[in-house]
Design a protein around this motif. Structure first.
Motif, mmCIF file in Angstrom:
data_model
loop_
_atom_site.group_PDB
_atom_site.id
_atom_site.type_symbol
_atom_site.label_atom_id
_atom_site.label_comp_id
_atom_site.label_asym_id
_atom_site.label_seq_id
_atom_site.Cartn_x
_atom_site.Cartn_y
_atom_site.Cartn_z
ATOM 1 N N LEU A 26 -0.568 8.485 6.995
ATOM 2 C CA LEU A 26 -0.793 8.047 8.365
ATOM 3 C C LEU A 26 -1.052 6.546 8.429
ATOM 4 O O LEU A 26 -0.563 5.851 9.326
ATOM 5 C CB LEU A 26 -1.975 8.811 8.964
ATOM 6 N N ALA A 27 -1.816 6.021 7.463
ATOM 7 C CA ALA A 27 -2.115 4.590 7.445
ATOM 8 C C ALA A 27 -0.859 3.761 7.196
ATOM 9 O O ALA A 27 -0.610 2.750 7.873
ATOM 10 C CB ALA A 27 -3.172 4.297 6.384
ATOM 11 N N SER A 28 -0.045 4.170 6.228
ATOM 12 C CA SER A 28 1.173 3.409 5.927
ATOM 13 C C SER A 28 2.157 3.464 7.087
ATOM 14 O O SER A 28 2.817 2.467 7.400
ATOM 15 C CB SER A 28 1.824 3.947 4.647
ATOM 16 N N TYR A 29 2.252 4.610 7.728
ATOM 17 C CA TYR A 29 3.148 4.735 8.876
ATOM 18 C C TYR A 29 2.652 3.879 10.041
ATOM 19 O O TYR A 29 3.450 3.223 10.730
ATOM 20 C CB TYR A 29 3.236 6.200 9.303
ATOM 21 N N ALA A 30 1.332 3.857 10.257
ATOM 22 C CA ALA A 30 0.776 3.031 11.326
ATOM 23 C C ALA A 30 1.041 1.546 11.086
ATOM 24 O O ALA A 30 1.367 0.798 12.020
ATOM 25 C CB ALA A 30 -0.721 3.298 11.452
ATOM 26 N N VAL A 31 0.906 1.120 9.838
ATOM 27 C CA VAL A 31 1.166 -0.291 9.518
ATOM 28 C C VAL A 31 2.625 -0.636 9.782
ATOM 29 O O VAL A 31 2.945 -1.684 10.368
ATOM 30 C CB VAL A 31 0.798 -0.578 8.049
ATOM 31 N N ARG A 32 3.540 0.245 9.400
ATOM 32 C CA ARG A 32 4.965 -0.005 9.625
ATOM 33 C C ARG A 32 5.299 -0.109 11.100
ATOM 34 O O ARG A 32 6.142 -0.910 11.502
ATOM 35 C CB ARG A 32 5.798 1.104 8.990
ATOM 36 N N VAL A 33 4.623 0.665 11.930
ATOM 37 C CA VAL A 33 4.936 0.671 13.354
ATOM 38 C C VAL A 33 4.234 -0.468 14.099
ATOM 39 O O VAL A 33 4.839 -1.131 14.952
ATOM 40 C CB VAL A 33 4.548 2.029 13.979
ATOM 41 N N LEU A 34 2.978 -0.710 13.765
ATOM 42 C CA LEU A 34 2.168 -1.618 14.563
ATOM 43 C C LEU A 34 2.143 -3.055 14.054
ATOM 44 O O LEU A 34 1.920 -3.979 14.844
ATOM 45 C CB LEU A 34 0.721 -1.098 14.627
ATOM 46 N N ALA A 35 2.347 -3.251 12.765
ATOM 47 C CA ALA A 35 2.252 -4.602 12.195
ATOM 48 C C ALA A 35 3.548 -5.365 12.449
ATOM 49 O O ALA A 35 4.415 -5.465 11.571
ATOM 50 C CB ALA A 35 1.933 -4.532 10.707
ATOM 51 N N VAL A 36 3.676 -5.889 13.648
ATOM 52 C CA VAL A 36 4.875 -6.652 14.009
ATOM 53 C C VAL A 36 4.859 -7.995 13.272
ATOM 54 O O VAL A 36 3.843 -8.689 13.231
ATOM 55 C CB VAL A 36 4.928 -6.884 15.530
ATOM 56 N N GLY A 37 5.979 -8.366 12.704
ATOM 57 C CA GLY A 37 6.068 -9.632 11.987
ATOM 58 C C GLY A 37 5.597 -9.563 10.558
ATOM 59 O O GLY A 37 5.471 -10.612 9.898
ATOM 60 N N ARG A 40 8.913 -8.632 4.927
ATOM 61 C CA ARG A 40 9.772 -7.529 4.521
ATOM 62 C C ARG A 40 9.234 -6.796 3.298
ATOM 63 O O ARG A 40 9.329 -5.567 3.185
ATOM 64 C CB ARG A 40 11.175 -8.074 4.220
ATOM 65 N N GLY A 41 8.656 -7.552 2.387
ATOM 66 C CA GLY A 41 8.133 -6.921 1.175
ATOM 67 C C GLY A 41 7.030 -5.923 1.480
ATOM 68 O O GLY A 41 6.965 -4.847 0.872
ATOM 69 N N TRP A 42 6.157 -6.252 2.412
ATOM 70 C CA TRP A 42 5.076 -5.340 2.786
ATOM 71 C C TRP A 42 5.624 -4.111 3.497
ATOM 72 O O TRP A 42 5.112 -3.003 3.314
ATOM 73 C CB TRP A 42 4.062 -6.059 3.669
ATOM 74 N N LEU A 43 6.635 -4.301 4.334
ATOM 75 C CA LEU A 43 7.257 -3.159 5.007
ATOM 76 C C LEU A 43 7.901 -2.206 3.996
ATOM 77 O O LEU A 43 7.807 -0.978 4.130
ATOM 78 C CB LEU A 43 8.300 -3.645 6.013
ATOM 79 N N ASP A 44 8.547 -2.789 2.993
ATOM 80 C CA ASP A 44 9.150 -1.958 1.940
ATOM 81 C C ASP A 44 8.076 -1.215 1.157
ATOM 82 O O ASP A 44 8.271 -0.048 0.759
ATOM 83 C CB ASP A 44 9.985 -2.822 0.992
#
Length: 218
Positions: A26-37, A40-44
């Motif tokens: 849930l935490a990783s999914y929330a970061v992917r959705v909410l952390a705009v900007g 790319r490495g963190w998103l991966d």
């Protein structure tokens, strides 16, 4: 050693890892959705964590299936685990199930049945509402004609949906967003019914106890 004992031992070992995996997902999914900007490495990295937690659930489900010896019947008898495996956003609900198992293993629960139902329903509402808000917001935020342009809009929509109010000021417009909405409507009705029924049962028991009490001196 019989299959039931082996399955029980495996489930005890996996209680904490599955609980942690649920919240990490849930935490990783929330970061992917909410952390705009976010770089790319963190998103991966968040995506890799998401797949890793899913792999934990696959391994657990496969092992318990083999240990049960039930074959295809395992899918029906463990329907919640099957749904959680197929619908990732429901994985945080595993926390509720694991909490219940811990309470059962300790013996007599600290809370009455009605209180436990209301507690589990409330916790499920929070987890499912947050996960559903993330999923709908991800689908809706860039859609043409979307009314759900911020995560706050998604949370407001989730609250009104769970409460079966449905103001209509914020609604999903994408096909997948509407599918998620249908699931949240069904979940909201089920959770509201569980809380209402448990509260009504508790009131009836209170009134029944008061009716059984005899006046002093009788």
């Amino acid at each position: 050693m019989d299959d039931d004992s082996r399955t029980a031992r495996w489930e005890r070992r996996m209680e904490i890892p599955l609980s942690v995996a649920s919240m990490v997902y849930l935490a990783s999914y929330a970061v992917r959705v909410l952390a705009v900007g976010l770089p790319r490495g963190w998103l991966d990295l968040c995506l890799a964590v998401t797949y890793a937690t899913w792999a934990v659930f696959v391994v657990d489900y496969t092992v318990r299936w083999r240990l049960s010896g039930q074959g295809p019947r395992f899918v029906r008898t463990h329907w919640l685990d099957t749904i959680v495996l197929l619908l990732p956003l429901l994985r945080p609900l595993r926390v509720v199930q694991i909490y219940q198992r811990v309470q059962d293993r300790r013996g007599k629960p600290r809370l009455a049945l009605q209180a436990r139902v209301m507690f589990y329903a409330g916790l499920s509402t929070v987890l499912l509402g947050f996960a559903g808000s993330l999923a709908v917001y991800q689908q809706e935020r860039y859609a043409p004609g979307a009314t759900m342009t911020t995560f706050g809009d998604a949370l407001w929509w989730a609250c009104s949906t769970f409460a079966t109010v449905g103001y209509g000021d914020v609604v999903p417009v994408t096909p997948l967003g509407r599918v998620i909405a249908v699931g949240m409507m069904a979940g909201g009705l089920a959770l509201l019914g569980a809380v209402t029924g448990s509260f009504s049962s508790w009131l009836l028991q209170v009134f029944a106890r008061e009716g059984d009490e005899k006046p002093p001196g009788v």
